[in-house]
Design a protein around this motif. Sequence first.
Motif, mmCIF file in Angstrom:
data_model
loop_
_atom_site.group_PDB
_atom_site.id
_atom_site.type_symbol
_atom_site.label_atom_id
_atom_site.label_comp_id
_atom_site.label_asym_id
_atom_site.label_seq_id
_atom_site.Cartn_x
_atom_site.Cartn_y
_atom_site.Cartn_z
ATOM 1 N N LEU A 155 9.773 -7.494 0.737
ATOM 2 C CA LEU A 155 9.084 -7.593 2.123
ATOM 3 C C LEU A 155 8.251 -8.464 1.854
ATOM 4 C CD1 LEU A 155 9.016 -3.974 3.492
ATOM 5 C CD2 LEU A 155 10.288 -6.007 4.255
ATOM 6 N N PHE A 156 7.179 -8.455 0.742
ATOM 7 C CA PHE A 156 6.043 -9.502 0.503
ATOM 8 C C PHE A 156 6.706 -10.880 0.158
ATOM 9 C CE2 PHE A 156 2.498 -5.776 -0.386
ATOM 10 C CZ PHE A 156 2.822 -5.487 0.660
ATOM 11 N N SER A 157 7.604 -11.001 -0.630
ATOM 12 C CA SER A 157 8.184 -12.078 -1.288
ATOM 13 C C SER A 157 8.420 -13.149 -0.062
ATOM 14 C CB SER A 157 9.080 -12.079 -2.371
ATOM 15 O OG SER A 157 10.357 -11.743 -1.766
ATOM 16 N N ALA A 158 8.636 -12.686 1.138
ATOM 17 C CA ALA A 158 9.191 -13.608 2.306
ATOM 18 C C ALA A 158 8.203 -14.516 3.035
ATOM 19 C CB ALA A 158 9.924 -12.589 3.224
ATOM 20 N N GLY A 193 -3.359 -19.915 5.536
ATOM 21 C CA GLY A 193 -4.722 -19.798 5.902
ATOM 22 C C GLY A 193 -4.975 -18.602 6.927
ATOM 23 N N ASP A 194 -3.656 -17.826 7.183
ATOM 24 C CA ASP A 194 -3.588 -16.471 7.914
ATOM 25 C C ASP A 194 -4.254 -15.505 7.056
ATOM 26 O OD1 ASP A 194 -3.435 -17.804 10.194
ATOM 27 O OD2 ASP A 194 -1.230 -16.951 10.368
ATOM 28 N N VAL A 195 -5.027 -14.500 7.428
ATOM 29 C CA VAL A 195 -5.195 -13.197 6.620
ATOM 30 C C VAL A 195 -4.513 -11.949 7.405
ATOM 31 C CG1 VAL A 195 -7.009 -11.672 6.098
ATOM 32 C CG2 VAL A 195 -7.741 -14.017 6.535
ATOM 33 N N VAL A 196 -3.710 -11.212 6.498
ATOM 34 C CA VAL A 196 -2.895 -10.249 6.848
ATOM 35 C C VAL A 196 -3.465 -8.879 6.063
ATOM 36 C CG1 VAL A 196 -0.593 -9.275 6.870
ATOM 37 C CG2 VAL A 196 -1.049 -11.779 7.451
ATOM 38 N N VAL A 197 -3.583 -7.656 6.784
ATOM 39 C CA VAL A 197 -4.216 -6.596 6.293
ATOM 40 C C VAL A 197 -3.110 -5.539 6.424
ATOM 41 C CG1 VAL A 197 -6.034 -5.011 6.187
ATOM 42 C CG2 VAL A 197 -6.509 -7.372 6.400
ATOM 43 N N ILE A 198 -2.932 -5.000 5.451
ATOM 44 C CA ILE A 198 -2.043 -3.465 5.630
ATOM 45 C C ILE A 198 -2.866 -2.234 5.037
ATOM 46 C CG2 ILE A 198 0.233 -2.425 5.001
ATOM 47 C CD1 ILE A 198 1.474 -5.292 4.613
ATOM 48 N N THR A 199 -3.075 -1.385 5.938
ATOM 49 C CA THR A 199 -3.683 -0.396 5.422
ATOM 50 C C THR A 199 -2.390 0.730 5.476
ATOM 51 O OG1 THR A 199 -4.600 0.879 7.589
ATOM 52 C CG2 THR A 199 -5.671 -1.020 6.560
ATOM 53 N N TYR A 200 -2.490 1.657 4.394
ATOM 54 C CA TYR A 200 -1.549 2.767 4.468
ATOM 55 C C TYR A 200 -2.408 4.081 4.051
ATOM 56 C CZ TYR A 200 1.837 6.118 2.914
ATOM 57 O OH TYR A 200 2.730 7.284 2.866
ATOM 58 N N SER A 201 -2.377 5.024 4.758
ATOM 59 C CA SER A 201 -2.906 6.360 4.425
ATOM 60 C C SER A 201 -1.539 7.406 4.797
ATOM 61 C CB SER A 201 -4.045 6.803 5.462
ATOM 62 O OG SER A 201 -5.054 6.054 5.057
ATOM 63 N N GLY A 202 -1.223 8.155 3.619
ATOM 64 C CA GLY A 202 -0.236 9.029 3.555
ATOM 65 C C GLY A 202 0.232 9.461 2.249
ATOM 66 N N LEU A 235 -1.841 -4.210 10.179
ATOM 67 C CA LEU A 235 -0.996 -3.155 10.341
ATOM 68 C C LEU A 235 -1.645 -1.862 9.709
ATOM 69 C CD1 LEU A 235 1.650 -1.782 11.365
ATOM 70 C CD2 LEU A 235 2.685 -2.443 9.032
ATOM 71 N N CYS A 236 -2.075 -0.864 10.591
ATOM 72 C CA CYS A 236 -2.435 0.307 10.099
ATOM 73 C C CYS A 236 -1.563 1.570 10.227
ATOM 74 C CB CYS A 236 -3.838 0.284 10.715
ATOM 75 S SG CYS A 236 -5.116 -0.771 10.655
ATOM 76 N N ILE A 237 -1.191 2.054 8.977
ATOM 77 C CA ILE A 237 -0.048 3.163 9.013
ATOM 78 C C ILE A 237 -0.985 4.567 8.652
ATOM 79 C CG2 ILE A 237 1.889 3.931 8.170
ATOM 80 C CD1 ILE A 237 2.658 1.017 7.504
ATOM 81 N N ILE A 252 5.984 -4.422 8.778
ATOM 82 C CA ILE A 252 5.513 -5.456 7.683
ATOM 83 C C ILE A 252 6.423 -6.637 7.739
ATOM 84 C CG2 ILE A 252 5.760 -5.585 5.271
ATOM 85 C CD1 ILE A 252 5.438 -2.716 5.063
ATOM 86 N N GLN A 253 7.749 -6.544 8.038
ATOM 87 C CA GLN A 253 8.401 -7.953 8.419
ATOM 88 C C GLN A 253 7.915 -8.685 9.488
ATOM 89 O OE1 GLN A 253 12.242 -6.337 9.002
ATOM 90 N NE2 GLN A 253 13.025 -7.168 6.729
ATOM 91 N N ALA A 254 7.355 -8.121 10.569
ATOM 92 C CA ALA A 254 7.030 -8.710 11.694
ATOM 93 C C ALA A 254 5.471 -9.350 11.277
ATOM 94 C CB ALA A 254 6.836 -7.960 12.925
ATOM 95 N N LEU A 255 4.671 -8.432 10.614
ATOM 96 C CA LEU A 255 3.368 -8.741 10.295
ATOM 97 C C LEU A 255 3.220 -10.061 9.326
ATOM 98 C CD1 LEU A 255 0.410 -7.900 10.583
ATOM 99 C CD2 LEU A 255 0.721 -6.811 8.153
ATOM 100 N N ILE A 256 4.184 -10.039 8.299
ATOM 101 C CA ILE A 256 4.155 -11.174 7.375
ATOM 102 C C ILE A 256 5.030 -12.291 7.727
ATOM 103 C CG2 ILE A 256 5.137 -11.648 5.134
ATOM 104 C CD1 ILE A 256 4.202 -9.110 4.049
#
Length: 280
Positions: A117-120, A68-77, A6-8, A58-62
């Motif tokens: 959000l991350f703890s889920a 084994g999956d890799v999840v990346v979040i980028t935030y620019s703001g 997810l890129c924000i 974020i909820q949908a992504l995580i």
Amino acid sequence: MSKRALCIGINNYPGTHMDLTGCVNDANDWAAELTARGFSVSKLIDSQATKAAMVSGIQALIGGAVSGDVVVITYSGHGTYVPDTNGDEVDGLDEGLCPYDLQTKGAALLDDEINELFSARKAGVRLVLISDSCHSGTVTRAAAPDPDAEDAPRPRFMPMGNWLPADQLPRGISGQPLTSVTVTAGGSPFAAALSRKTGDLLLAGCKEGPNNFSYDARIAGRPCGAFTYYALKALKALPANATYADWYAKINPVFLPSASYPQSPQIVGTADARKRKIFS
């Protein structure tokens, strides 16, 4: 193993007089790079990036990731802080990310909320966070922009006074809103929310602590985040088996800090996480 991102990127902050110029380009640049590396990428750009949409994204992504999956979040703001209401911050301030509707809805996405959000996420999910923002300014309201310095680098920090209702601002002994506050932490809300136990890793554009900034820049005539520009430049020059530690060493001190952009990028995570192959 699946790879999702997810890129924000948010340039436009209605009602705050604190718009940026390079964050949308950052999000698009990260999305292009991650897509080329096999990620399924979603984006939230400007008006799409409301607080509700960021939470949902974020909820949908995580929530869709398994071991084994890799999840990346980028935030620019912009980053910001607000008075802490639950007593878990030493300096009395909660750090937060600034959604598009920060001023109109009056709510940042706070570190406590990001932690929830991350703890889920399920066990074994590898979470990588890339934050090109800052959270540690000491002023409570930014000065008006200088028209003679239009192209000068702007810190990606949103003071409370530019968006928070007056009755929620911290006050001094006189009862008047403060013009500055004492900040002892000022770290990315991603840093507060990542789990070293499960191998999370954060690449951030600047140090934690008072008055460390990530800058909105213009490089080769194009708006961008200084950190994003050099992080991607370093990444493209690395061999296929490079680790996160290798990547970080190519950014800092090779490219940043510099005379134009005096920011010191950080890597946060365990030694094992830093030794992992990038995006694996």
